[in-house]
Write a protein that holds these residues in place. Structure first.
Motif, PDB file in Angstrom:
ATOM      1  N   GLN A 187       0.853  -1.194   0.000  1.00 58.15           N
ATOM      2  CA  GLN A 187       0.000   0.000   0.000  1.00 58.15           C
ATOM      3  C   GLN A 187       0.885   1.239   0.000  1.00 58.15           C
ATOM      4  O   GLN A 187       1.452   1.620   1.012  1.00 58.15           O
ATOM      5  CB  GLN A 187      -0.911   0.019   1.231  1.00 58.15           C
ATOM      6  N   LYS A 188       1.023   1.833  -1.155  1.00 56.48           N
ATOM      7  CA  LYS A 188       1.803   3.069  -1.288  1.00 56.48           C
ATOM      8  C   LYS A 188       0.997   4.042  -2.145  1.00 56.48           C
ATOM      9  O   LYS A 188       0.199   3.633  -2.997  1.00 56.48           O
ATOM     10  CB  LYS A 188       3.154   2.813  -1.951  1.00 56.48           C
ATOM     11  N   GLY A 189       1.202   5.324  -1.922  1.00 60.83           N
ATOM     12  CA  GLY A 189       0.479   6.311  -2.715  1.00 60.83           C
ATOM     13  C   GLY A 189       1.170   7.655  -2.717  1.00 60.83           C
ATOM     14  O   GLY A 189       2.142   7.887  -1.992  1.00 60.83           O
ATOM     15  N   LEU A 190       0.648   8.555  -3.550  1.00 62.49           N
ATOM     16  CA  LEU A 190       1.237   9.868  -3.745  1.00 62.49           C
ATOM     17  C   LEU A 190       0.197  10.958  -3.523  1.00 62.49           C
ATOM     18  O   LEU A 190      -0.955  10.827  -3.945  1.00 62.49           O
ATOM     19  CB  LEU A 190       1.805   9.982  -5.165  1.00 62.49           C
ATOM     20  N   LEU A 191       0.638  12.021  -2.866  1.00 57.60           N
ATOM     21  CA  LEU A 191      -0.225  13.165  -2.561  1.00 57.60           C
ATOM     22  C   LEU A 191       0.129  14.323  -3.485  1.00 57.60           C
ATOM     23  O   LEU A 191       1.291  14.749  -3.546  1.00 57.60           O
ATOM     24  CB  LEU A 191      -0.032  13.581  -1.099  1.00 57.60           C
ATOM     25  N   PHE A 192      -0.871  14.808  -4.219  1.00 56.29           N
ATOM     26  CA  PHE A 192      -0.664  15.886  -5.185  1.00 56.29           C
ATOM     27  C   PHE A 192      -1.454  17.135  -4.782  1.00 56.29           C
ATOM     28  O   PHE A 192      -2.521  17.035  -4.174  1.00 56.29           O
ATOM     29  CB  PHE A 192      -1.147  15.453  -6.580  1.00 56.29           C
ATOM     30  N   LYS A 193      -0.913  18.301  -5.148  1.00 59.57           N
ATOM     31  CA  LYS A 193      -1.663  19.549  -5.024  1.00 59.57           C
ATOM     32  C   LYS A 193      -2.596  19.698  -6.214  1.00 59.57           C
ATOM     33  O   LYS A 193      -2.211  19.440  -7.357  1.00 59.57           O
ATOM     34  CB  LYS A 193      -0.715  20.754  -5.000  1.00 59.57           C
ATOM     35  N   LYS A 194      -3.828  20.124  -5.951  1.00 59.04           N
ATOM     36  CA  LYS A 194      -4.705  20.501  -7.061  1.00 59.04           C
ATOM     37  C   LYS A 194      -4.138  21.755  -7.717  1.00 59.04           C
ATOM     38  O   LYS A 194      -3.594  22.623  -7.026  1.00 59.04           O
ATOM     39  CB  LYS A 194      -6.117  20.811  -6.553  1.00 59.04           C
ATOM     40  N   PRO A 195      -4.266  21.881  -9.025  1.00 59.81           N
ATOM     41  CA  PRO A 195      -3.885  23.156  -9.659  1.00 59.81           C
ATOM     42  C   PRO A 195      -4.639  24.301  -8.991  1.00 59.81           C
ATOM     43  O   PRO A 195      -5.848  24.207  -8.738  1.00 59.81           O
ATOM     44  CB  PRO A 195      -4.327  22.960 -11.108  1.00 59.81           C
ATOM     45  N   ALA A 196      -3.931  25.371  -8.648  1.00 61.03           N
ATOM     46  CA  ALA A 196      -4.500  26.459  -7.844  1.00 61.03           C
ATOM     47  C   ALA A 196      -5.792  27.022  -8.429  1.00 61.03           C
ATOM     48  O   ALA A 196      -6.728  27.362  -7.684  1.00 61.03           O
ATOM     49  CB  ALA A 196      -3.468  27.566  -7.682  1.00 61.03           C
ATOM     50  N   PHE A 242       0.412  12.882 -12.742  1.00 57.06           N
ATOM     51  CA  PHE A 242      -0.899  12.653 -13.360  1.00 57.06           C
ATOM     52  C   PHE A 242      -1.583  13.988 -13.663  1.00 57.06           C
ATOM     53  O   PHE A 242      -2.707  14.240 -13.247  1.00 57.06           O
ATOM     54  CB  PHE A 242      -1.766  11.799 -12.434  1.00 57.06           C
ATOM     55  N   GLY A 243      -0.846  14.839 -14.374  1.00 54.49           N
ATOM     56  CA  GLY A 243      -1.391  16.123 -14.762  1.00 54.49           C
ATOM     57  C   GLY A 243      -1.436  17.142 -13.657  1.00 54.49           C
ATOM     58  O   GLY A 243      -2.003  18.232 -13.833  1.00 54.49           O
ATOM     59  N   MET A 244      -0.838  16.828 -12.512  1.00 54.38           N
ATOM     60  CA  MET A 244      -0.855  17.757 -11.381  1.00 54.38           C
ATOM     61  C   MET A 244       0.553  18.116 -10.935  1.00 54.38           C
ATOM     62  O   MET A 244       0.750  18.645  -9.836  1.00 54.38           O
ATOM     63  CB  MET A 244      -1.641  17.144 -10.207  1.00 54.38           C
ATOM     64  N   GLY A 245       1.535  17.828 -11.771  1.00 58.74           N
ATOM     65  CA  GLY A 245       2.909  18.121 -11.401  1.00 58.74           C
ATOM     66  C   GLY A 245       3.465  17.081 -10.450  1.00 58.74           C
ATOM     67  O   GLY A 245       2.850  16.040 -10.189  1.00 58.74           O
ATOM     68  N   LYS A 246       4.622  17.367  -9.917  1.00 59.31           N
ATOM     69  CA  LYS A 246       5.315  16.455  -9.020  1.00 59.31           C
ATOM     70  C   LYS A 246       4.560  16.311  -7.702  1.00 59.31           C
ATOM     71  O   LYS A 246       4.050  17.294  -7.152  1.00 59.31           O
ATOM     72  CB  LYS A 246       6.719  17.000  -8.762  1.00 59.31           C
ATOM     73  N   ALA A 247       4.472  15.099  -7.189  1.00 58.81           N
ATOM     74  CA  ALA A 247       3.766  14.860  -5.926  1.00 58.81           C
ATOM     75  C   ALA A 247       4.420  15.641  -4.790  1.00 58.81           C
ATOM     76  O   ALA A 247       5.627  15.890  -4.786  1.00 58.81           O
ATOM     77  CB  ALA A 247       3.758  13.371  -5.602  1.00 58.81           C
TER      78      ALA A 247
END
Length: 458
Positions: free
Chosen positions: A39-48, A394-399
């Motif tokens: 179980q691994k995952g990545l946290l991304f910022k939404k585009p502002a 995934f279209g949101m830049g680097k995690a």
């Protein structure tokens, strides 16, 4: 004030366009049947400019599902389920992956009324992070009835967490991150293309020709009447989980010190860091000086086999090497002495050692039962800072950060991640009993090597 809960909005199943394969499990795969999913995952910022845009998340979900279907065409075992065939005389069973009769991989959309800061700012990893993953507490054998792959996309107020639960009997960490990176590559290519139906060339094609020892004909027959004979479920005690960051400069200093003390140049950066962790956690536990203590490292067998197994091999190909000593010896000697023992343990893992282990296993098969495998004075260094985690976009830049679920954690489990800024930096996810973590936080040798790093500001 109560903590908000993760709320599931929808779920569906995603399949490759065509898959009629049966995949046999190797000894490396079968050994893992009683451990948890990865179980691994990545946290991304939404585009502002899209934080409150409903169309953004819907488009993201659609593109994730479509690209996942294309990715599963390359990683087709992840779309299957386990099947067991039994014989009565003598009692035995075989386990394999059936991709013909399966719903595919599960895909979940969930929401949580929290921010990225709520997840990353606390000193300890918040327990809510475990809810970012499907298959909570499942063991790999549950893949008979549960999907072998489940993706959960959790929408935060200002971010998106993409969590992946992958059956560990189907693949190891190398296979896992090859899948994740390929999915990202296909997602990016599809997003940039006008025609979403074309076949995307991928950079690392998975190899599904599973590796078996000589004179071993699959499927492997196991001497069990029922799975209850080898499946054991354990409850993890209350642990504190915390990330510690080590800059490239800090690790270089540790490596230089370890090699200087050992009068050598062969000790690696990771062996030096592992030696620091081994000594520091052992000191925090305060066992008697004659108490045996063990440090285990998860090692990739692929380059060690003769001929080598390619990195793209999709399956399990790992071995745990270990160094053992007494608490007194470990703490009386310096970091170079401990790192030297770890270096020898890694250097001694050869093709011959691996083959002899597998031949012994074939003569008397066993399944690892995590809670019984580790003693209270051992340490396990898992995952790897070499995995390309932050290359997944995934279209949101680097995690912003990588995080993990409940799976395969116990007192003394340490997982290594590449630092977000790269350059050889490393993040360690450390799991300890609360009083031991408090003692580690007061350990001057350990804390002196830790680097302050705020992913929110990077």
């Amino acid at each position: 004030m109560s903590t908000p809960a993760v709320r599931r909005i929808s779920e569906c199943f995603v399949k490759p366009q065509l898959c009629n394969q049966i995949c046999n499990l190797t000894p490396w795969d079968i050994i893992m049947l009683s451990t948890n999913y990865i179980q691994k995952g990545l946290l991304f910022k939404k585009p502002a400019n899209l934080v409150h845009d409903h169309d953004f998340i819907q488009n993201l979900l659609d593109n994730l599902k479509h690209s996942l279907s294309l990715t599963l065409s390359h990683f087709y075992p992840l779309s299957g389920r386990f099947v067991t065939h039994k014989t009565q005389n003598p009692p035995s069973c075989t386990v394999s992956v059936d991709c013909k009769n399966s719903d595919g991989a599960r895909f979940i959309h969930a929401t949580l009324d929290m921010t990225i800061a709520d997840i990353l700012s606390p000193v300890d990893v918040p327990p809510i992070v475990q809810s970012f993953f499907d298959h909570h507490k499942a063991v790999n054998h549950d893949g008979h009835s549960m999907p072998l792959l489940s993706i959960q996309v959790t929408e935060l107020v200002d971010g998106v967490f993409i969590g992946c639960s992958m059956n560990h009997s189907v693949g190891d960490g190398t296979a896992y991150w090859n899948f994740f990176n390929t999915w990202s590559q296909i997602f990016q290519a599809q997003s940039e293309a006008e025609n979403h139906e074309y076949d995307v060339p991928i950079s690392r094609q998975p190899i599904h020709n599973r590796w078996f020892p000589h004179n071993c004909s699959p499927p492997i027959s196991l001497p069990f009447k029922h799975h209850e004979e080898f499946i054991w479920r354990s409850e993890t005690p209350l642990l504190r989980e915390r990330f510690f960051h080590f800059s490239a400069e800090s690790i270089a200093k540790l490596k230089a010190k370890a090699n200087s003390e050992s009068n050598t140049t062969t000790i690696s950066s990771f062996q030096s860091l592992s030696a620091l962790v081994w000594r520091s956690i052992t000191r925090a536990r305060s066992p008697p000086s004659e108490q045996k203590t063990t440090c285990r490292l998860a090692a990739n067998n692929r380059p060690r086999m003769k001929p080598p197994v390619v990195e793209e091999y999709f399956g399990n190909c790992v071995h745990a090497v270990s160094a053992e000593t007494t608490t007194g010896e470990l703490l009386e000697n310096g970091i170079g002495w401990a790192a030297g023992k770890l270096h020898v343990a890694v250097a001694e893992l050869t093709d011959r050692v691996v083959v002899e282990f597998l031949e012994g296993w074939l003569g008397s098969p066993f399944i690892i039962q995590m809670g019984r495998y580790f003693d209270p004075y051992s340490l396990m260094m898992g995952s790897s800072p070499r995995f390309n985690m932050y290359g997944c976009e995934f279209g949101m830049g680097k995690a912003v950060a990588a995080r993990s679920g409940y799976a395969n954690k116990f007192d003394g489990k340490v997982s290594a991640y590449p630092g977000r800024e790269g350059g050889g930096s490393i993040d360690l996810e450390v799991c300890l009993l609360p009083h031991i973590m408090s003692a580690l936080e007061s350990d001057q040798e350990f804390i002196g090597a830790v680097t302050v790093f705020d992913p929110m500001l990077s």
